[in-house]
Enzyme design. Structure first.
Site, short mmCIF file in Angstrom:
data_model
loop_
_atom_site.label_atom_id
_atom_site.label_comp_id
_atom_site.label_asym_id
_atom_site.label_seq_id
_atom_site.Cartn_x
_atom_site.Cartn_y
_atom_site.Cartn_z
N ARG A 33 0.81 -1.22 0.00
CA ARG A 33 0.00 0.00 0.00
C ARG A 33 0.84 1.28 0.00
O ARG A 33 0.30 2.35 -0.24
CB ARG A 33 -1.04 -0.06 1.12
CG ARG A 33 -2.14 -1.08 0.79
CD ARG A 33 -3.24 -1.10 1.81
NE ARG A 33 -2.77 -1.37 3.13
CZ ARG A 33 -2.59 -2.57 3.66
NH1 ARG A 33 -2.87 -3.65 2.96
NH2 ARG A 33 -2.15 -2.72 4.89
N GLU B 70 4.49 -10.39 14.20
CA GLU B 70 3.85 -10.95 15.40
C GLU B 70 3.97 -12.48 15.38
O GLU B 70 4.29 -13.10 16.38
CB GLU B 70 2.38 -10.51 15.41
CG GLU B 70 1.71 -10.75 16.74
CD GLU B 70 0.26 -10.29 16.70
OE1 GLU B 70 -0.14 -9.64 15.72
OE2 GLU B 70 -0.45 -10.61 17.67
P1 AMP Z 1 4.19 -2.66 11.26
O1 AMP Z 1 5.42 -3.29 10.68
O2 AMP Z 1 3.69 -3.38 12.47
O3 AMP Z 1 4.34 -1.17 11.50
O4 AMP Z 1 3.03 -2.88 10.22
C1 AMP Z 1 3.00 -2.10 9.15
C2 AMP Z 1 2.51 -2.80 7.92
O5 AMP Z 1 1.36 -3.60 8.13
C3 AMP Z 1 2.12 -1.73 6.96
O6 AMP Z 1 2.58 -2.11 5.67
C4 AMP Z 1 0.62 -1.66 7.05
O7 AMP Z 1 0.08 -1.48 5.78
C5 AMP Z 1 0.19 -2.98 7.65
N1 AMP Z 1 -0.72 -2.84 8.79
C6 AMP Z 1 -0.42 -3.08 10.09
N2 AMP Z 1 -1.48 -2.91 10.88
C7 AMP Z 1 -2.49 -2.51 10.08
C8 AMP Z 1 -3.86 -2.15 10.30
N3 AMP Z 1 -4.42 -2.18 11.53
N4 AMP Z 1 -4.60 -1.78 9.23
C9 AMP Z 1 -4.05 -1.74 8.00
N5 AMP Z 1 -2.79 -2.08 7.73
C10 AMP Z 1 -2.00 -2.46 8.75
#
Ligand code: AMP
Length: 174
Positions: free
Chosen positions: A62, A99
């Site tokens: 995205r 996770e």
């Molecule tokens: P993180 O590495 O945990 O910061 O997760 C980021 C990635 O996961 C990004 O590419 C986001 O597009 C996706 N992502 C994580 N949580 C969400 C959420 N609640 N809604 C949409 N996309 C998420």
């Protein structure tokens, strides 16, 4: 309604997707409305002007939607950071913990060099693991990470703390 309120109202929150307990933030209603799409790109680009940026790195998937629009507004190149195995030329890669399990992202080695000042862009900052891995790739390519840019951050996951002291910009906070 302010511009930010219009954008916030267009983000759809989908409970329990892709698994139970996750509140998924869906930006597709923004994409359906050309005036909102253009507004989002303008607002993302505004604070990035005058930072001396030379490239915008967008994170698959995205980060590939608004990323090129923002890069175009800044007059700089767009560099894709992709999941492992998708980029055809010589790559640098970085693995990081999710996770459950782990993920690997890659960048074309010759898309960046030591002259580049980079902003990393994605739609959502959650735990910050993805953005941090993207920053590692940029640094391994010899370039400097100047800033991070997101449509929204999920404040309760404290992703910003993992990004160090770099400027971090976002339009919406949950
Ligand atoms: P993180 O590495 O945990 O910061 O997760 C980021 C990635 O996961 C990004 O590419 C986001 O597009 C996706 N992502 C994580 N949580 C969400 C959420 N609640 N809604 C949409 N996309 C998420």
């Amino acid at each position: 309604m302010t511009d930010i309120e219009r954008l916030g109202a267009a983000v759809a929150t989908v409970p329990d997707f892709p698994k139970k307990g996750i509140q998924f933030k869906d930006i597709s209603p923004i994409l359906l409305d050309p005036s909102l799409l253009s507004l989002a790109a303008d607002l993302l680009a505004d604070p990035l002007k005058n930072l001396g940026l030379t490239k915008l790195c967008g994170v698959e998937s995205r980060g590939f939607i608004l990323g090129p629009m923002v890069a175009e507004r800044l007059g700089i190149g767009f560099v894709p950071i992709r999941k492992a195995g998708k980029l055809p030329r010589k790559t640098l890669s970085c693995s990081y913990e999710l996770e459950y399990g782990s993920a690997t992202i890659e960048v074309h080695e010759d898309d960046l060099d030591s002259n580049d000042m980079v902003v990393i862009h994605d739609d959502v900052l959650a735990t910050g693991g993805t953005a941090k891995a993207a920053a590692t790739l940029v640094q391994e390519a010899g370039a400097e990470v100047a800033a991070f840019s997101f449509i929204m951050q999920l404040d309760f996951l404290k992703g910003r703390e993992r990004l160090g002291k770099k400027d971090s910009f976002y339009l919406l906070t949950y």
